[in-house]
Design a protein around this motif. Structure first.
Motif, mmCIF file in Angstrom:
data_model
loop_
_atom_site.group_PDB
_atom_site.id
_atom_site.type_symbol
_atom_site.label_atom_id
_atom_site.label_comp_id
_atom_site.label_asym_id
_atom_site.label_seq_id
_atom_site.Cartn_x
_atom_site.Cartn_y
_atom_site.Cartn_z
ATOM 1 N N GLY A 345 -28.753 -15.940 11.109
ATOM 2 C CA GLY A 345 -28.808 -14.487 11.119
ATOM 3 C C GLY A 345 -27.994 -13.826 12.207
ATOM 4 N N GLU A 346 -27.071 -14.570 12.859
ATOM 5 C CA GLU A 346 -26.337 -13.996 13.992
ATOM 6 C C GLU A 346 -24.992 -13.376 13.602
ATOM 7 O OE1 GLU A 346 -27.119 -13.125 16.761
ATOM 8 O OE2 GLU A 346 -28.872 -14.243 17.362
ATOM 9 N N GLU A 347 -24.354 -13.841 12.551
ATOM 10 C CA GLU A 347 -23.069 -13.319 12.089
ATOM 11 C C GLU A 347 -22.098 -13.022 13.252
ATOM 12 O OE1 GLU A 347 -22.238 -10.665 8.381
ATOM 13 O OE2 GLU A 347 -22.223 -9.324 10.117
ATOM 14 N N PRO A 348 -21.468 -14.050 13.780
ATOM 15 C CA PRO A 348 -20.520 -13.837 14.885
ATOM 16 C C PRO A 348 -19.262 -13.095 14.431
ATOM 17 C CG PRO A 348 -20.487 -16.127 14.153
ATOM 18 C CD PRO A 348 -21.606 -15.470 13.431
ATOM 19 N N TRP A 349 -18.870 -12.095 15.216
ATOM 20 C CA TRP A 349 -17.629 -11.361 14.993
ATOM 21 C C TRP A 349 -16.657 -11.722 16.117
ATOM 22 C CZ3 TRP A 349 -19.164 -5.532 13.916
ATOM 23 C CH2 TRP A 349 -19.932 -5.470 12.745
ATOM 24 N N PHE A 350 -15.367 -11.822 15.759
ATOM 25 C CA PHE A 350 -14.344 -12.139 16.750
ATOM 26 C C PHE A 350 -13.166 -11.184 16.628
ATOM 27 C CE2 PHE A 350 -16.581 -16.164 16.316
ATOM 28 C CZ PHE A 350 -16.671 -16.600 17.626
ATOM 29 N N GLY A 351 -12.618 -10.820 17.771
ATOM 30 C CA GLY A 351 -11.353 -10.110 17.855
ATOM 31 C C GLY A 351 -10.466 -10.896 18.803
ATOM 32 N N LEU A 352 -9.324 -11.383 18.320
ATOM 33 C CA LEU A 352 -8.469 -12.279 19.100
ATOM 34 C C LEU A 352 -7.189 -11.568 19.514
ATOM 35 C CD1 LEU A 352 -8.866 -15.452 16.842
ATOM 36 C CD2 LEU A 352 -10.224 -14.809 18.850
ATOM 37 N N GLU A 353 -6.833 -11.692 20.795
ATOM 38 C CA GLU A 353 -5.611 -11.089 21.333
ATOM 39 C C GLU A 353 -4.598 -12.197 21.597
ATOM 40 O OE1 GLU A 353 -6.548 -8.684 24.738
ATOM 41 O OE2 GLU A 353 -8.497 -8.108 23.909
ATOM 42 N N GLN A 354 -3.429 -12.075 21.001
ATOM 43 C CA GLN A 354 -2.389 -13.099 21.156
ATOM 44 C C GLN A 354 -1.194 -12.536 21.920
ATOM 45 O OE1 GLN A 354 -1.944 -16.690 19.858
ATOM 46 N NE2 GLN A 354 -0.737 -16.194 21.681
ATOM 47 N N ILE A 469 0.469 -15.448 30.052
ATOM 48 C CA ILE A 469 0.051 -14.901 28.766
ATOM 49 C C ILE A 469 -1.217 -15.608 28.299
ATOM 50 C CG2 ILE A 469 2.256 -14.008 27.971
ATOM 51 C CD1 ILE A 469 2.829 -16.615 26.612
ATOM 52 N N GLY A 470 -2.124 -14.821 27.736
ATOM 53 C CA GLY A 470 -3.433 -15.344 27.374
ATOM 54 C C GLY A 470 -3.775 -15.124 25.914
ATOM 55 N N GLY A 471 -4.947 -15.618 25.555
ATOM 56 C CA GLY A 471 -5.499 -15.439 24.221
ATOM 57 C C GLY A 471 -6.909 -14.893 24.332
ATOM 58 N N HIS A 472 -7.056 -13.725 24.929
ATOM 59 C CA HIS A 472 -8.379 -13.133 25.181
ATOM 60 C C HIS A 472 -9.186 -13.070 23.892
ATOM 61 C CE1 HIS A 472 -6.170 -10.842 28.631
ATOM 62 N NE2 HIS A 472 -6.354 -12.123 28.911
ATOM 63 N N THR A 473 -10.453 -13.436 23.996
ATOM 64 C CA THR A 473 -11.310 -13.556 22.810
ATOM 65 C C THR A 473 -12.509 -12.621 22.931
ATOM 66 O OG1 THR A 473 -10.630 -15.864 22.536
ATOM 67 C CG2 THR A 473 -12.657 -15.163 21.415
ATOM 68 N N ASN A 474 -12.579 -11.647 22.045
ATOM 69 C CA ASN A 474 -13.679 -10.682 22.012
ATOM 70 C C ASN A 474 -14.734 -11.177 21.026
ATOM 71 O OD1 ASN A 474 -12.419 -8.207 23.591
ATOM 72 N ND2 ASN A 474 -10.833 -9.018 22.243
ATOM 73 N N TYR A 475 -16.009 -11.053 21.418
ATOM 74 C CA TYR A 475 -17.068 -11.734 20.669
ATOM 75 C C TYR A 475 -18.349 -10.915 20.679
ATOM 76 C CZ TYR A 475 -20.744 -15.343 20.053
ATOM 77 O OH TYR A 475 -21.834 -16.076 19.647
ATOM 78 N N SER A 476 -19.032 -10.936 19.540
ATOM 79 C CA SER A 476 -20.363 -10.330 19.461
ATOM 80 C C SER A 476 -21.161 -11.053 18.391
ATOM 81 C CB SER A 476 -20.279 -8.833 19.130
ATOM 82 O OG SER A 476 -19.853 -8.648 17.784
ATOM 83 N N THR A 477 -22.460 -10.889 18.464
ATOM 84 C CA THR A 477 -23.362 -11.420 17.442
ATOM 85 C C THR A 477 -24.290 -10.293 16.987
ATOM 86 O OG1 THR A 477 -25.089 -12.078 19.020
ATOM 87 C CG2 THR A 477 -23.319 -13.680 18.586
ATOM 88 N N ALA A 478 -25.076 -10.587 15.976
ATOM 89 C CA ALA A 478 -26.023 -9.579 15.506
ATOM 90 C C ALA A 478 -26.957 -9.149 16.629
ATOM 91 C CB ALA A 478 -26.831 -10.131 14.328
ATOM 92 N N SER A 479 -27.323 -10.093 17.508
ATOM 93 C CA SER A 479 -28.239 -9.771 18.612
ATOM 94 C C SER A 479 -27.591 -8.892 19.662
ATOM 95 C CB SER A 479 -28.759 -11.063 19.250
ATOM 96 O OG SER A 479 -29.507 -11.819 18.323
ATOM 97 N N THR A 480 -26.300 -9.122 19.975
ATOM 98 C CA THR A 480 -25.643 -8.289 20.994
ATOM 99 C C THR A 480 -25.315 -6.907 20.457
ATOM 100 O OG1 THR A 480 -23.364 -8.967 20.464
ATOM 101 C CG2 THR A 480 -24.611 -10.365 22.001
ATOM 102 N N ARG A 481 -25.139 -6.799 19.143
ATOM 103 C CA ARG A 481 -24.798 -5.507 18.543
ATOM 104 C C ARG A 481 -26.039 -4.645 18.281
ATOM 105 N NH1 ARG A 481 -21.440 -9.117 15.570
ATOM 106 N NH2 ARG A 481 -22.916 -9.087 13.807
ATOM 107 N N ALA A 482 -27.196 -5.274 18.261
ATOM 108 C CA ALA A 482 -28.440 -4.540 17.984
ATOM 109 C C ALA A 482 -28.852 -3.709 19.196
ATOM 110 C CB ALA A 482 -29.550 -5.530 17.625
ATOM 111 N N PRO A 483 -29.673 -2.666 19.007
ATOM 112 C CA PRO A 483 -30.171 -1.890 20.150
ATOM 113 C C PRO A 483 -30.812 -2.813 21.187
ATOM 114 C CG PRO A 483 -30.740 -0.802 18.098
ATOM 115 C CD PRO A 483 -30.168 -2.134 17.714
ATOM 116 N N GLY A 484 -30.466 -2.592 22.453
ATOM 117 C CA GLY A 484 -30.968 -3.454 23.517
ATOM 118 C C GLY A 484 -30.213 -4.753 23.651
ATOM 119 N N GLY A 485 -29.079 -4.871 22.952
ATOM 120 C CA GLY A 485 -28.318 -6.117 22.969
ATOM 121 C C GLY A 485 -27.649 -6.440 24.283
ATOM 122 N N PHE A 486 -27.655 -5.471 25.230
ATOM 123 C CA PHE A 486 -26.998 -5.731 26.519
ATOM 124 C C PHE A 486 -27.678 -6.884 27.251
ATOM 125 C CE2 PHE A 486 -25.989 -4.847 31.013
ATOM 126 C CZ PHE A 486 -24.614 -4.781 30.923
#
Length: 587
Positions: A345-354, A469-486
């Motif tokens: 139930g976490e559904e990880p989302w990624f945003g990758l910077e190249q 040069i890097g490959g910065h990786t942005n990441y979230s899950t259902a828990s971090t995106r939910a209210p109080g996810g901080f």
């Protein structure tokens, strides 16, 4: 001849030399550490086991004194004679360009050694070697033999390829373009940085590393691309080869074509194919299993690009398409973990910077950099406009449009803080799709660069004292995106801290050259997380802190990272390990 292998320290900018002297005063020939066998990439010594630069310099000075007695300075021709059994005249001239010399033309042996091992000396401002060092440290112009005022001598890029991507919605495809490493300034084509060793090149009578880039009349190709295909479909199968991280500079992305009778609806409709490759150094048939379909912007029409992953051939006693995944198939394990995270139930989302550097194909020096030196100070080129500040924009725009046409979920592009340095972003995307799209975008980038007669490098620190040069990786899950996810974000950061070493081992080749504690990086042996701090290992955006939920950015991965490995590590650590780095039950 006694052969000593010398190792360049990450911050060194000079050629590594070793002088072997025997018990007598007669010096023995110097042997250059080279890519031909003197120091293969796999034999690099960890920096932690090496002597300091000062210790190495002192030892070398002792050997010089044993060899030359009280002689403190020698002429260039004396050194040329000493090195004649090892270097051609052209190679010696290349080295001579960077040697410290006095007004009378003699070379101080002590200064020579200090220069080679990068030991600071109180040189007079404006002297040859001082000027070069000041130029490299400042990243800008300084008085001396080399004083470029800004990015100039921009190569003329053929705009014809760009027109193909803008007159009709486009994309790109096919083979890797580019060589590994860079050439530093100088009329002799400079010193080549390759696997930390900087080699003095001379192409006279020698085999080149790759084929010579050759321009062809692409208008002839267009005549044939307009021909009817009689209902057939061209499918370009793309795969990551076994040695894609061999040199740390480019990715060995390979492809070959297959003719289909009809347009496939899904990847499962495509035939499983194979190629003749190597498995652990042994010739073997490698099976390619189609995973994703993309539109082909070069051939266009119904033609497609097919991203595959690789497997070992089937066993003779079992009726199957293939055996287990090859050792370099990192997608297989990543996909399994992403499916497990989705099931939880976490559904990880990624945003990758190249991030990447474009290279002049003729000099292999960053695109738009002066052929005889360095451009103006870094920082002036970030998101900049102008011919002297944004070299290569046509190529970048063509790649952007190619990704959109192909179906890559590209988020945007921007120039970076050095000329010829650019970035594109992929995502946000769910699970394995982000990594698939990044690999295809890399493939498209190298195909587009091929058309523009330019090269691409992803090595984390191409030029010393300039931004890596890097490959910065942005990441979230259902828990971090939910209210109080901080609070979940903070918990994730503690878990990432507990497994920092394991992550660094999987975050790219030669990343220690980039993560040194400056240029908005944290030292590779340290871990930190903070809100809005781009020098931290993990940056939590201000918006996530104010909203008490959202995503965070792992800034540690190198530009040459494998996104399958990075994403797998992040998901495993944050979802299936506890705060002290131990697997959770069932993890």
């Amino acid at each position: 001849t006694m052969r000593l292998r010398a190792t360049i320290w990450p911050e060194s900018r000079a050629l590594a030399w070793a002088l072997a002297v025997g018990p007598t005063r007669a010096p023995r020939p110097i042997v250059l550490c080279s890519a031909d066998g003197e120091m293969p990439p796999g034999e690099r010594i960890p920096p932690s086991t090496l002597m300091t630069a000062v210790e190495k310099a002192d030892r070398m000075k002792t050997k010089f004194r044993e060899a030359f007695g009280s002689v403190a300075r020698v002429g260039a021709e004396q050194l040329r004679s000493l090195l004649k059994n090892t270097l051609k005249d052209s190679e010696f001239d290349a080295l001579l360009w960077s040697m410290p010399k006095s007004d009378d033309g003699l070379i101080s042996l002590d200064e020579f050694v200090d220069f080679l091992f990068d030991v600071p000396r109180p040189e007079a401002a404006g002297s040859g070697i001082a000027a070069i060092r000041a130029l490299q440290k400042s990243g800008g112009a300084t008085e001396g033999p080399v004083s470029p005022p800004a990015a100039r001598d921009r190569p003329e890029l053929d705009r014809q390829p760009l027109e193909r991507f803008t007159t009709v919605s486009p994309t790109c495809a096919a083979r890797e373009a580019g060589t590994g490493g860079f050439y530093s300034p100088g009329s002799y084509r400079g010193l080549k940085i390759q696997n930390r060793c900087m080699l003095a090149p001379s192409n006279e009578g020698k085999q080149t590393e790759w084929a010579v880039p050759t321009a062809m009349d692409r208008s002839l190709l267009r005549e044939f691309l307009n021909l009817d295909q009689n209902g057939k479909v061209q499918a370009e199968y793309v795969w990551i080869d076994s040695d894609y991280t061999t040199d740390g500079h480019n990715f060995d992305l390979c492809s070959k074509s297959l003719t289909l009778d009809a347009v496939p609806k899904t990847a499962a409709d495509l035939p499983i194919w194979s190629y003749s490759g190597e498995d652990e150094g042994i010739a073997a048939e490698i099976v390619m299993v189609p995973r994703r379909i993309y539109r082909d912007p070069f051939r266009r029409g119904n033609n497609i690009l097919v991203l595959t992953d690789t497997f070992r051939p089937p066993r003779e006693d079992i009726d199957e398409d293939h055996s287990g995944p090859t050792p370099w198939n990192t997608r297989h394990a990543c996909d399994a973990l992403m499916k497990r995270a989705l099931a939880a139930g976490e559904e990880p989302w990624f945003g990758l910077e190249q991030e990447y550097y474009l290279l002049d194909a003729k000099t292999n020096w960053p695109l738009g950099w002066p052929t005889d030196g360095f451009p103006g100070p870094q920082g002036s080129y970030f998101c900049a406009t102008g011919a002297a500040k944004a070299p290569g924009r046509d190529l970048v725009e063509a790649h952007y449009r190619a990704c959109l046409y192909a179906g890559v979920q590209i988020g945007g592009i921007n120039s970076e803080i050095a000329p010829g340095q650019w970035e594109f972003q992929v995502g946000p995307a769910v699970g394995i799709a982000a990594a698939d799209d990044l690999w295809m975008a890399r493939y498209l980038l190298q195909r587009v660069a091929e058309l523009f007669m330019a090269n691409v490098t992803f090595t984390p620190k191409p030029v010393p004292n300039w931004a890596g040069i890097g490959g910065h990786t942005n990441y979230s899950t259902a828990s971090t995106r939910a209210p109080g996810g901080f609070e979940t974000i903070l918990k994730h950061c503690e878990r990432l801290k507990s497994r920092h070493k394991e992550h660094m081992a999987a975050y790219g080749t030669d990343n220690e050259l980039r993560l040194v504690g400056n240029d908005e990086t944290m030292s590779i042996d340290k871990f930190s997380f903070a809100v809005g701090d781009r020098s931290a290992s993990i940056r939590i955006p201000m918006k996530a802190a104010s909203r008490k939920c959202g995503y965070y950015e792992d800034r540690r991965p190198a530009a040459n990272m494998d996104p399958y490995m990075v994403m797998k590590m992040i998901v495993a650590t944050t979802l299936f390990y506890d705060d002290v780095g131990k697997p959770v039950p069932g993890g």
